[in-house]
Design a protein around this motif. Sequence first.
Motif, short mmCIF file in Angstrom:
data_model
loop_
_atom_site.label_atom_id
_atom_site.label_comp_id
_atom_site.label_asym_id
_atom_site.label_seq_id
_atom_site.Cartn_x
_atom_site.Cartn_y
_atom_site.Cartn_z
N ALA A 96 63.93 65.44 44.20
CA ALA A 96 62.80 64.46 43.19
C ALA A 96 61.81 64.19 43.99
O ALA A 96 61.74 64.18 45.46
N PHE A 97 60.48 64.05 43.75
CA PHE A 97 59.33 63.92 44.18
C PHE A 97 58.70 62.67 43.94
O PHE A 97 58.85 62.35 42.53
N HIS A 123 57.85 69.30 33.82
CA HIS A 123 58.66 69.84 35.13
C HIS A 123 57.83 69.87 36.39
O HIS A 123 58.54 70.16 37.11
N TYR A 124 56.48 70.13 36.23
CA TYR A 124 55.60 70.13 37.48
C TYR A 124 55.81 69.24 38.24
O TYR A 124 55.71 68.08 38.11
N PRO A 125 56.46 69.35 39.65
CA PRO A 125 56.87 68.36 40.71
C PRO A 125 55.82 67.85 41.29
O PRO A 125 56.02 66.67 42.07
N HIS A 165 64.51 70.97 46.62
CA HIS A 165 64.82 70.99 45.47
C HIS A 165 65.32 69.50 45.06
O HIS A 165 66.36 69.27 44.08
N ALA A 213 54.80 75.62 43.14
CA ALA A 213 54.05 74.33 42.80
C ALA A 213 52.85 74.30 43.65
O ALA A 213 51.79 73.88 43.27
#
Length: 161
Positions: free
Chosen positions: A91-92, A74-76, A89, A35
Amino acid sequence: MSKLDFFVPSELFVKSKSAGWTRNSLKYRRFDSLASAVKFAMDEYGANLNGTSIHTNTDEYTGSAIRSLYESEHYPLKGRHAVLGGAKHGAFSAPRNPQAASHKFKIGDTVIYLRPGLVGRSGYYEVVKVLPVEHAEPAYRIKSKIDQHVRAVKEREIAPA
């Protein structure tokens, strides 16, 4: 198809446009996560990803594939200044004003480059670019007031003038 793991270590390679394939024609940078590598590539080379590739242990992404990763649902790290935080791993979420929340200096500030590991100060620099937070550590591009040399530094390597 399984969900892509954006948290694997990655390497970014950028081929210089002007130099042919010589030893010095490649730029290289390591990242703790895919990422972060994708975000850096898009921030620095977004309009022209030709000659840019990102490698993980199992995959290689070039050009339009890097853009596809960045635009993936899905890119965080959405947004130019999204914060990775401490979670590996989880949530952002980006703060409302990430630059104010995470960076101590702003463009135009005069700072002293501390040259980690060496005694003494090395002169005055001007902040010319605020870089995205990577691994919870703010970074900047600073330019020497003497010889106009530009370098990338972490916030811990500089102090207010």
